[in-house]
Design an enzyme around this catalytic site. Sequence first.
Site, PDB file in Angstrom:
ATOM      1  N   GLU A  67       0.800  -1.233   0.000  1.00  0.00           N
ATOM      2  CA  GLU A  67       0.000   0.000   0.000  1.00  0.00           C
ATOM      3  C   GLU A  67       0.835   1.287   0.000  1.00  0.00           C
ATOM      4  O   GLU A  67       0.683   2.139   0.887  1.00  0.00           O
ATOM      5  CB  GLU A  67      -0.975  -0.029   1.192  1.00  0.00           C
ATOM      6  CG  GLU A  67      -1.867  -1.255   1.158  1.00  0.00           C
ATOM      7  CD  GLU A  67      -2.779  -1.410   2.378  1.00  0.00           C
ATOM      8  OE1 GLU A  67      -2.775  -0.537   3.260  1.00  0.00           O
ATOM      9  OE2 GLU A  67      -3.510  -2.418   2.427  1.00  0.00           O
ATOM     10  N   ASN A  85       1.986  -4.770  -3.285  1.00  0.00           N
ATOM     11  CA  ASN A  85       0.581  -5.147  -3.085  1.00  0.00           C
ATOM     12  C   ASN A  85      -0.222  -3.901  -2.730  1.00  0.00           C
ATOM     13  O   ASN A  85       0.221  -3.085  -1.917  1.00  0.00           O
ATOM     14  CB  ASN A  85       0.564  -6.149  -1.909  1.00  0.00           C
ATOM     15  CG  ASN A  85      -0.767  -6.786  -1.631  1.00  0.00           C
ATOM     16  OD1 ASN A  85      -1.416  -7.287  -2.551  1.00  0.00           O
ATOM     17  ND2 ASN A  85      -1.182  -6.782  -0.370  1.00  0.00           N
ATOM     18  N   HIS A 134     -10.512  -5.929  -2.224  1.00  0.00           N
ATOM     19  CA  HIS A 134     -11.522  -5.779  -1.169  1.00  0.00           C
ATOM     20  C   HIS A 134     -12.698  -5.012  -1.793  1.00  0.00           C
ATOM     21  O   HIS A 134     -12.700  -3.788  -1.841  1.00  0.00           O
ATOM     22  CB  HIS A 134     -10.948  -5.015   0.022  1.00  0.00           C
ATOM     23  CG  HIS A 134      -9.884  -5.761   0.756  1.00  0.00           C
ATOM     24  ND1 HIS A 134     -10.150  -6.932   1.445  1.00  0.00           N
ATOM     25  CD2 HIS A 134      -8.563  -5.529   0.902  1.00  0.00           C
ATOM     26  CE1 HIS A 134      -9.020  -7.370   2.001  1.00  0.00           C
ATOM     27  NE2 HIS A 134      -8.048  -6.546   1.677  1.00  0.00           N
ATOM     28  N   GLU A 176      -6.160 -10.591  -1.660  1.00  0.00           N
ATOM     29  CA  GLU A 176      -6.940 -10.411  -0.416  1.00  0.00           C
ATOM     30  C   GLU A 176      -8.436 -10.328  -0.709  1.00  0.00           C
ATOM     31  O   GLU A 176      -9.162  -9.550  -0.084  1.00  0.00           O
ATOM     32  CB  GLU A 176      -6.493  -9.132   0.326  1.00  0.00           C
ATOM     33  CG  GLU A 176      -5.011  -9.078   0.623  1.00  0.00           C
ATOM     34  CD  GLU A 176      -4.594  -7.856   1.444  1.00  0.00           C
ATOM     35  OE1 GLU A 176      -5.468  -7.143   1.978  1.00  0.00           O
ATOM     36  OE2 GLU A 176      -3.377  -7.616   1.543  1.00  0.00           O
ATOM     37  N   ASP A 188     -12.252 -10.227  -0.918  1.00  0.00           N
ATOM     38  CA  ASP A 188     -13.541 -10.399  -0.237  1.00  0.00           C
ATOM     39  C   ASP A 188     -14.512  -9.375  -0.813  1.00  0.00           C
ATOM     40  O   ASP A 188     -14.091  -8.393  -1.436  1.00  0.00           O
ATOM     41  CB  ASP A 188     -13.446 -10.338   1.295  1.00  0.00           C
ATOM     42  CG  ASP A 188     -12.744  -9.102   1.842  1.00  0.00           C
ATOM     43  OD1 ASP A 188     -12.703  -8.065   1.155  1.00  0.00           O
ATOM     44  OD2 ASP A 188     -12.240  -9.181   2.981  1.00  0.00           O
TER      45      ASP A 188
HETATM   46  O1  G3I Z   1      -2.958  -7.467  18.695  1.00  0.00           O
HETATM   47  C1  G3I Z   1      -3.960  -6.627  19.276  1.00  0.00           C
HETATM   48  C2  G3I Z   1      -4.417  -7.181  20.613  1.00  0.00           C
HETATM   49  O2  G3I Z   1      -3.339  -7.183  21.508  1.00  0.00           O
HETATM   50  C3  G3I Z   1      -5.579  -6.326  21.129  1.00  0.00           C
HETATM   51  O3  G3I Z   1      -6.081  -6.899  22.300  1.00  0.00           O
HETATM   52  C4  G3I Z   1      -6.691  -6.241  20.095  1.00  0.00           C
HETATM   53  C5  G3I Z   1      -7.806  -5.329  20.554  1.00  0.00           C
HETATM   54  O4  G3I Z   1      -8.398  -4.649  19.492  1.00  0.00           O
HETATM   55  O5  G3I Z   1      -6.161  -5.734  18.899  1.00  0.00           O
HETATM   56  C6  G3I Z   1      -5.139  -6.547  18.330  1.00  0.00           C
HETATM   57  O6  G3I Z   1      -4.693  -5.964  17.150  1.00  0.00           O
HETATM   58  C7  G3I Z   1      -5.579  -6.075  16.039  1.00  0.00           C
HETATM   59  C8  G3I Z   1      -4.862  -6.849  14.944  1.00  0.00           C
HETATM   60  O7  G3I Z   1      -5.670  -6.879  13.790  1.00  0.00           O
HETATM   61  C9  G3I Z   1      -4.547  -8.284  15.357  1.00  0.00           C
HETATM   62  O8  G3I Z   1      -5.734  -8.990  15.618  1.00  0.00           O
HETATM   63  C10 G3I Z   1      -5.907  -4.683  15.544  1.00  0.00           C
HETATM   64  O9  G3I Z   1      -6.691  -4.007  16.522  1.00  0.00           O
HETATM   65  C11 G3I Z   1      -6.666  -4.749  14.236  1.00  0.00           C
HETATM   66  O10 G3I Z   1      -6.798  -3.436  13.712  1.00  0.00           O
HETATM   67  C12 G3I Z   1      -5.879  -5.596  13.248  1.00  0.00           C
HETATM   68  O11 G3I Z   1      -6.645  -5.645  12.060  1.00  0.00           O
HETATM   69  C13 G3I Z   1      -5.953  -6.151  10.921  1.00  0.00           C
HETATM   70  C14 G3I Z   1      -5.777  -5.043   9.897  1.00  0.00           C
HETATM   71  O12 G3I Z   1      -5.159  -5.568   8.738  1.00  0.00           O
HETATM   72  C15 G3I Z   1      -4.933  -3.897  10.415  1.00  0.00           C
HETATM   73  O13 G3I Z   1      -4.766  -2.936   9.444  1.00  0.00           O
HETATM   74  C16 G3I Z   1      -6.791  -7.268  10.328  1.00  0.00           C
HETATM   75  O14 G3I Z   1      -6.850  -8.356  11.256  1.00  0.00           O
HETATM   76  C17 G3I Z   1      -6.163  -7.726   9.012  1.00  0.00           C
HETATM   77  O15 G3I Z   1      -7.041  -8.667   8.388  1.00  0.00           O
HETATM   78  C18 G3I Z   1      -6.002  -6.523   8.101  1.00  0.00           C
HETATM   79  O16 G3I Z   1      -5.421  -6.943   6.894  1.00  0.00           O
HETATM   80  C19 G3I Z   1      -5.188  -5.914   5.913  1.00  0.00           C
HETATM   81  C20 G3I Z   1      -3.932  -6.316   5.144  1.00  0.00           C
HETATM   82  O17 G3I Z   1      -2.867  -6.523   6.031  1.00  0.00           O
HETATM   83  C21 G3I Z   1      -3.566  -5.257   4.116  1.00  0.00           C
HETATM   84  N1  G3I Z   1      -4.688  -4.976   3.235  1.00  0.00           N
HETATM   85  C22 G3I Z   1      -5.949  -4.642   3.918  1.00  0.00           C
HETATM   86  C23 G3I Z   1      -6.325  -5.749   4.915  1.00  0.00           C
HETATM   87  C24 G3I Z   1      -7.675  -5.475   5.556  1.00  0.00           C
HETATM   88  O18 G3I Z   1      -7.636  -4.321   6.340  1.00  0.00           O
END
Ligand code: G3I
Length: 314
Positions: free
Chosen positions: A129, A170, A206, A234, A236
């Site tokens: 990105e 990506n 997405h 990715e 969906d």
């Molecule tokens: O690790 C913390 C944890 O300690 C805490 O308790 C919890 C409470 O909210 O948060 C956890 O972190 C989360 C992390 O995922 C791990 O689960 C973040 O809040 C959450 O924002 C994060 O979301 C991820 C997101 O990227 C972040 O930008 C999604 O799971 C993941 O599917 C998403 O993937 C991205 C790709 O990497 C790039 N392209 C877009 C795609 C969708 O957003």
Amino acid sequence: ASGLHTLAKAAGKLYFGTATDNPELTDTAYVAKLDDNKEFGQITPGNSMKWDATEPERGTFTFSAGDVIANLAKTNGQLLRGHNCVWYNQLPSWVANGQFTAADLTDVIQTHCGTLVGHYKDSWDVINEPFNDDGTWRSDVFYNTLGTQFVPIALQAARAADPNAKLYINDYNIEQQGAKATAMLNLVKQLQADGVPIDGVGFQCHFIVGEVPGTFQETLEQFTALGVEVAITELDIRMTLPSTDALLAQQEKDYQTVVQACMNVDGCVGITIWDWTDKYSWVPSTFPGQGAACPWDENFNKKPAYSGIVAALA
Ligand code: G3I
């Protein structure tokens, strides 16, 4: 033949795969389906190879969570996609808020990318990105310190760590014609002109039900014409909840359209969905009121979308 990966292979693609994430792996019914390499021949870790997870302090690498997913994929005979080396998001604060000279940040990027790509020898989203939706460069610690040079620095470090890895950039919203896709095309051309290693471009895909861009295949072809491979990384397709029969029927068509575009382009090597079940989709937490974006529902039942994918692969 049955199973999405089996069908994709039979059709000449390298894989059909899915993202997963470590917390989901405590769900044994989920893992049983994830392990099915007839459905999924490739795995991308949703979070556990990102910078905050792998190098929380400078020079201290933690591979434990990423290794769980890498080992799962290996046990199942599934390909792995490394995700990702350099991204503005999910950075530890020592990177995000660091005050670096250009030379120092170059060293930081080289160490991070080289160590990750050396540890997980597979395809890699080396750069994730880099652009804003208007095609300008995203303002982050990398661009603000190094200008566009952070891209070749990362790619060259990745190539040095693993000469066989497929190195990708990506992004999202590059699936349709427009300023962002043009910026990515121009970046690939510039890297090639400069002799920088670049093997592929990942299209995240997405999408929103009923809004799949009509120029997706044409865009893929513009990239493969440059000699790079492309992949859907990715996928969906979300909707405003609650889901209805009409929305699910449109979603079936939309999945078919997207997968068909990859099928129609020789250089499109594979398709990854951003998790296979609505139970673990990232969508509802990011877009409240939206969801149902995956081909399997929350109870692991196949939705019409699954048939749409099969129709394109078969
Ligand atoms: O690790 C913390 C944890 O300690 C805490 O308790 C919890 C409470 O909210 O948060 C956890 O972190 C989360 C992390 O995922 C791990 O689960 C973040 O809040 C959450 O924002 C994060 O979301 C991820 C997101 O990227 C972040 O930008 C999604 O799971 C993941 O599917 C998403 O993937 C991205 C790709 O990497 C790039 N392209 C877009 C795609 C969708 O957003």
